[in-house]
Design a protein around this motif. Structure first.
Motif, mmCIF file in Angstrom:
data_model
loop_
_atom_site.group_PDB
_atom_site.id
_atom_site.type_symbol
_atom_site.label_atom_id
_atom_site.label_comp_id
_atom_site.label_asym_id
_atom_site.label_seq_id
_atom_site.Cartn_x
_atom_site.Cartn_y
_atom_site.Cartn_z
ATOM 1 N N PHE A 48 4.553 37.002 31.018
ATOM 2 C CA PHE A 48 3.153 36.642 31.238
ATOM 3 C C PHE A 48 2.424 37.967 31.283
ATOM 4 O O PHE A 48 2.525 38.709 32.254
ATOM 5 N N LYS A 51 4.346 41.248 32.511
ATOM 6 C CA LYS A 51 5.295 40.959 33.575
ATOM 7 C C LYS A 51 6.367 39.960 33.113
ATOM 8 O O LYS A 51 6.043 38.876 32.636
ATOM 9 N N PHE A 53 9.275 37.147 33.576
ATOM 10 C CA PHE A 53 9.604 36.051 34.475
ATOM 11 C C PHE A 53 10.868 35.385 33.967
ATOM 12 O O PHE A 53 11.233 35.539 32.805
ATOM 13 N N GLU A 85 2.555 28.329 42.832
ATOM 14 C CA GLU A 85 1.846 29.218 41.908
ATOM 15 C C GLU A 85 2.809 29.871 40.922
ATOM 16 O O GLU A 85 2.464 30.080 39.759
ATOM 17 N N GLN A 86 4.023 30.162 41.354
ATOM 18 C CA GLN A 86 5.029 30.710 40.440
ATOM 19 C C GLN A 86 5.323 29.713 39.317
ATOM 20 O O GLN A 86 5.318 30.078 38.144
ATOM 21 N N ARG A 89 2.382 29.515 36.946
ATOM 22 C CA ARG A 89 2.308 30.679 36.038
ATOM 23 C C ARG A 89 3.193 30.450 34.814
ATOM 24 O O ARG A 89 2.818 30.779 33.694
ATOM 25 N N TYR A 90 4.366 29.880 35.040
ATOM 26 C CA TYR A 90 5.247 29.558 33.908
ATOM 27 C C TYR A 90 4.537 28.596 32.971
ATOM 28 O O TYR A 90 4.663 28.687 31.752
ATOM 29 N N LEU A 92 1.420 28.483 32.346
ATOM 30 C CA LEU A 92 0.447 29.220 31.522
ATOM 31 C C LEU A 92 1.097 29.746 30.249
ATOM 32 O O LEU A 92 0.471 29.830 29.203
#
Length: 136
Positions: A48, A51, A53, A85-86, A89-90, A92
Motif C-alpha cells: 500500500f 509500505k 503488508f 483498520e488493518q 487497508r488491505y 484499499l
C-alpha cells in the motif's frame, strides 16, 4: 513450538497462536462456507504505497478476483479499531467485497456497499462460496 500443515501454502509452518487461528479459519471457510482450498491463499504479500503488508487469508471468486480478505489475530488480542483498520487497508489494495477480522474467539465480518458515504456494513453471516455469485 510445534508445527502444523498449511493446506494453502502446502508446507509445515510453525504453530504460533496466530497460525492456530489462521488454520481454524481456513477450516471454517472450507468446511462451512464451501470455499475450495485452491481458491484461497494465506500469507499474501502486497503493498500500500511503499509500505509492505501481508494478508492472512485471501479468498478468490470464480473470476479469480479477490473476494474476501481475512485478518487473523491470536486469541488473547482484542479485535479493536486498529485491527479493523488493518483489514480495511488491505481492502484499499484488493477491492474485495468482504473483510473479516477474527481472533478465534470472536469474528466480525463486513461487506462493502455501493454507498461511498458509508462504504462498509457489518454482517452476521456470509453466503456459501458456491452461492455468492454477486461478487462485486
Amino acid at each position: 513450538m510445534g508445527q502444523v500443515w498449511d493446506p494453502l501454502r502446502k508446507k509445515m509452518v510453525a504453530l504460533t497462536p496466530e497460525e492456530r487461528v489462521r488454520q481454524w479459519f481456513i477450516g471454517v471457510l472450507r468446511d462451512n462456507l464451501k470455499v475450495p482450498e485452491h481458491m484461497m491463499m494465506s500469507e499474501v504479500s502486497m503493498r500500500f504505497g511503499r509500505k509492505p503488508f501481508r494478508a492472512d487469508i485471501i479468498v478468490y471468486g470464480r473470476d479469480m478476483a479477490p473476494l474476501m480478505v481475512v485478518e487473523c489475530k491470536r486469541d488473547d488480542l482484542e479485535l479493536d479499531r486498529e485491527v479493523l483498520e488493518q483489514a480495511l487497508r488491505y481492502n484499499l489494495v484488493l477491492g474485495v467485497k468482504y473483510s473479516v477480522i477474527t481472533n478465534g474467539l470472536r469474528t466480525f465480518g463486513f461487506r462493502r456497499k455501493e454507498d461511498q458515504s458509508d462504504p462498509f456494513e457489518r454482517i452476521m453471516a456470509f453466503p456459501d462460496w458456491d452461492r455468492s455469485k454477486e461478487r462485486r
